[in-house]
Scaffold this motif. Structure first.
Motif, PDB file in Angstrom:
ATOM      1  N   LEU A  95       0.808  -1.209   0.000  1.00  0.00           N
ATOM      2  CA  LEU A  95       0.000   0.000   0.000  1.00  0.00           C
ATOM      3  C   LEU A  95       0.849   1.270   0.000  1.00  0.00           C
ATOM      4  N   GLN A  96       1.828   1.355   0.874  1.00  0.00           N
ATOM      5  CA  GLN A  96       2.629   2.577   0.934  1.00  0.00           C
ATOM      6  C   GLN A  96       3.365   2.832  -0.384  1.00  0.00           C
ATOM      7  N   GLN A  97       3.862   1.771  -1.001  1.00  0.00           N
ATOM      8  CA  GLN A  97       4.557   1.926  -2.281  1.00  0.00           C
ATOM      9  C   GLN A  97       3.601   2.465  -3.349  1.00  0.00           C
ATOM     10  N   ILE A  98       2.386   1.949  -3.376  1.00  0.00           N
ATOM     11  CA  ILE A  98       1.398   2.418  -4.343  1.00  0.00           C
ATOM     12  C   ILE A  98       1.077   3.888  -4.119  1.00  0.00           C
ATOM     13  N   LEU A  99       0.863   4.252  -2.872  1.00  0.00           N
ATOM     14  CA  LEU A  99       0.519   5.642  -2.560  1.00  0.00           C
ATOM     15  C   LEU A  99       1.671   6.587  -2.905  1.00  0.00           C
ATOM     16  N   THR A 100       2.888   6.159  -2.591  1.00  0.00           N
ATOM     17  CA  THR A 100       4.056   6.990  -2.889  1.00  0.00           C
ATOM     18  C   THR A 100       4.226   7.170  -4.396  1.00  0.00           C
ATOM     19  N   THR A 101       4.074   6.086  -5.130  1.00  0.00           N
ATOM     20  CA  THR A 101       4.220   6.135  -6.586  1.00  0.00           C
ATOM     21  C   THR A 101       3.187   7.061  -7.216  1.00  0.00           C
ATOM     22  N   ARG A 102       1.987   7.074  -6.661  1.00  0.00           N
ATOM     23  CA  ARG A 102       0.907   7.910  -7.208  1.00  0.00           C
ATOM     24  C   ARG A 102       0.930   9.330  -6.652  1.00  0.00           C
ATOM     25  N   GLY A 103       1.844   9.631  -5.750  1.00  0.00           N
ATOM     26  CA  GLY A 103       1.920  10.969  -5.178  1.00  0.00           C
ATOM     27  C   GLY A 103       0.777  11.300  -4.241  1.00  0.00           C
ATOM     28  N   ILE A 104       0.250  10.288  -3.572  1.00  0.00           N
ATOM     29  CA  ILE A 104      -0.882  10.466  -2.661  1.00  0.00           C
ATOM     30  C   ILE A 104      -0.400  11.023  -1.327  1.00  0.00           C
ATOM     31  N   GLY A 105      -1.083  12.059  -0.853  1.00  0.00           N
ATOM     32  CA  GLY A 105      -0.744  12.619   0.449  1.00  0.00           C
ATOM     33  C   GLY A 105      -1.899  12.631   1.423  1.00  0.00           C
ATOM     34  N   GLU A 106      -3.093  12.332   0.923  1.00  0.00           N
ATOM     35  CA  GLU A 106      -4.301  12.375   1.747  1.00  0.00           C
ATOM     36  C   GLU A 106      -5.082  11.086   1.564  1.00  0.00           C
ATOM     37  N   LEU A 107      -5.602  10.545   2.670  1.00  0.00           N
ATOM     38  CA  LEU A 107      -6.350   9.291   2.627  1.00  0.00           C
ATOM     39  C   LEU A 107      -7.740   9.450   3.213  1.00  0.00           C
ATOM     40  N   LEU A 108      -8.699   8.803   2.580  1.00  0.00           N
ATOM     41  CA  LEU A 108     -10.018   8.569   3.150  1.00  0.00           C
ATOM     42  C   LEU A 108     -10.055   7.108   3.573  1.00  0.00           C
ATOM     43  N   ILE A 109     -10.514   6.839   4.789  1.00  0.00           N
ATOM     44  CA  ILE A 109     -10.559   5.480   5.310  1.00  0.00           C
ATOM     45  C   ILE A 109     -12.007   5.050   5.495  1.00  0.00           C
ATOM     46  N   ALA A 110     -12.350   3.855   4.957  1.00  0.00           N
ATOM     47  CA  ALA A 110     -13.681   3.295   5.118  1.00  0.00           C
ATOM     48  C   ALA A 110     -13.559   1.776   5.204  1.00  0.00           C
ATOM     49  N   GLY A 111     -14.577   1.120   5.791  1.00  0.00           N
ATOM     50  CA  GLY A 111     -14.544  -0.340   5.793  1.00  0.00           C
ATOM     51  C   GLY A 111     -14.999  -0.985   7.083  1.00  0.00           C
ATOM     52  N   ILE A 112     -14.597  -2.232   7.263  1.00  0.00           N
ATOM     53  CA  ILE A 112     -14.916  -3.066   8.422  1.00  0.00           C
ATOM     54  C   ILE A 112     -13.588  -3.547   9.046  1.00  0.00           C
ATOM     55  N   ARG A 113     -13.375  -3.528  10.348  1.00  0.00           N
ATOM     56  CA  ARG A 113     -14.240  -2.986  11.359  1.00  0.00           C
ATOM     57  C   ARG A 113     -13.718  -1.646  11.834  1.00  0.00           C
ATOM     58  N   THR A 114     -14.633  -0.821  12.337  1.00  0.00           N
ATOM     59  CA  THR A 114     -14.328   0.565  12.683  1.00  0.00           C
ATOM     60  C   THR A 114     -13.092   0.691  13.560  1.00  0.00           C
ATOM     61  N   GLU A 115     -13.089  -0.042  14.685  1.00  0.00           N
ATOM     62  CA  GLU A 115     -12.039   0.133  15.698  1.00  0.00           C
ATOM     63  C   GLU A 115     -10.848  -0.786  15.486  1.00  0.00           C
ATOM     64  N   GLN A 116     -10.956  -1.682  14.533  1.00  0.00           N
ATOM     65  CA  GLN A 116      -9.885  -2.667  14.367  1.00  0.00           C
ATOM     66  C   GLN A 116      -9.043  -2.311  13.135  1.00  0.00           C
ATOM     67  N   CYS A 117      -9.366  -2.881  12.000  1.00  0.00           N
ATOM     68  CA  CYS A 117      -8.526  -2.649  10.810  1.00  0.00           C
ATOM     69  C   CYS A 117      -8.598  -1.215  10.311  1.00  0.00           C
ATOM     70  N   CYS A 118      -9.774  -0.590  10.411  1.00  0.00           N
ATOM     71  CA  CYS A 118      -9.898   0.790   9.929  1.00  0.00           C
ATOM     72  C   CYS A 118      -9.134   1.761  10.828  1.00  0.00           C
ATOM     73  N   GLU A 119      -9.367   1.666  12.133  1.00  0.00           N
ATOM     74  CA  GLU A 119      -8.670   2.568  13.045  1.00  0.00           C
ATOM     75  C   GLU A 119      -7.164   2.328  13.031  1.00  0.00           C
ATOM     76  N   THR A 120      -6.749   1.072  13.010  1.00  0.00           N
ATOM     77  CA  THR A 120      -5.320   0.753  13.003  1.00  0.00           C
ATOM     78  C   THR A 120      -4.655   1.320  11.753  1.00  0.00           C
ATOM     79  N   THR A 121      -5.317   1.214  10.616  1.00  0.00           N
ATOM     80  CA  THR A 121      -4.774   1.776   9.381  1.00  0.00           C
ATOM     81  C   THR A 121      -4.685   3.291   9.471  1.00  0.00           C
ATOM     82  N   ALA A 122      -5.703   3.916  10.025  1.00  0.00           N
ATOM     83  CA  ALA A 122      -5.696   5.378  10.157  1.00  0.00           C
ATOM     84  C   ALA A 122      -4.552   5.851  11.043  1.00  0.00           C
ATOM     85  N   ARG A 123      -4.331   5.161  12.145  1.00  0.00           N
ATOM     86  CA  ARG A 123      -3.251   5.555  13.047  1.00  0.00           C
ATOM     87  C   ARG A 123      -1.884   5.432  12.372  1.00  0.00           C
TER      88      ARG A 123
END
Length: 208
Positions: A95-123
């Motif tokens: 994921l980080q390589q893809i985002l870096t290659t595309r010049g991404i600096g901002e993320l929207l996070i959505a999915g299942i589960r709120t406090e587990q994979c979504c929150e951990t990814t956001a942090r």
């Protein structure tokens, strides 16, 4: 700043579990779908993430056929599809390589589960320097059993246990933990309105 929507674990695996009847938003695929449609319309990258637990025999074992997106969600041509084996979407994927290659600096996070994979990814995303927007109503989760509850507790026992943390409280706690530290909290409508406001002021859709 280029932006990406990261759709995390909105997969059939969860619907195959008995706990699905306790999910906070049974229509999560529809909410995420609306966000995906909008992201595509403004040129944001959409990255799709699935969770797999190979050779476990669980609903997350790819051999059982449930590690697939909940219909009608489906990646479009050119949208990355990643499979993770960790809670966050970074550690076991590119994921980080893809985002870096595309010049991404901002993320929207959505999915299942709120406090587990979504929150951990956001942090982790925030620690890596991304500007993170956590789209709460495009996430979903379940009630959480008390730490002293039996491991083999049934869904009915979970719901009857006064110590169980309701899904609404789980979501609220995630918002409190992320806001002002790791992410900005938004709804699908707020994300959409933010870009639309910029478009109306200039007469065209703002680039991502």
């Amino acid at each position: 700043m280029a932006r990406a929507l990261v759709v995390i674990d909105v997969q059939e695996s969860f619907r195959q579990r008995s706990s699905w009847r306790t999910i906070s938003n049974p229509a999560i695929a529809g909410a995420v779908g609306s966000l995906v449609d909008y992201a595509r319309s403004v040129g944001d990258l959409v990255v799709w993430v699935l969770h797999a637990e190979p050779e476990t025999g669980s609903e997350f074992d790819p051999a059982r056929g449930f590690v697939r997106f909940i219909e009608p969600l489906a990646p479009a041509a050119g949208e990355p599809v990643l499979t993770k084996t960790s809670h966050n979407a970074f550690t076991t994927t590119s994921l980080q390589q893809i985002l870096t290659t595309r010049g991404i600096g901002e993320l929207l996070i959505a999915g299942i589960r709120t406090e587990q994979c979504c929150e951990t990814t956001a942090r982790l995303a925030a620690d890596l320097g991304y500007e993170v927007t956590f789209v709460t109503d495009a996430t979903a989760t379940n009630p959480i059993a008390h730490r002293d509850a039996p491991a083999d507790q049934t869904v009915d026992e979970l719901l009857a246990d006064p110590r169980t943390l309701p899904a609404s409280a789980v979501i609220e706690r995630t918002e409190y933990a992320l806001a002002g530290r790791f992410a900005v909290i938004r709804t699908v409508a707020e994300v959409t309105a933010q870009r639309q406001a910029g478009a109306s002021a200039t007469g065209y859709i703002l680039p991502p």
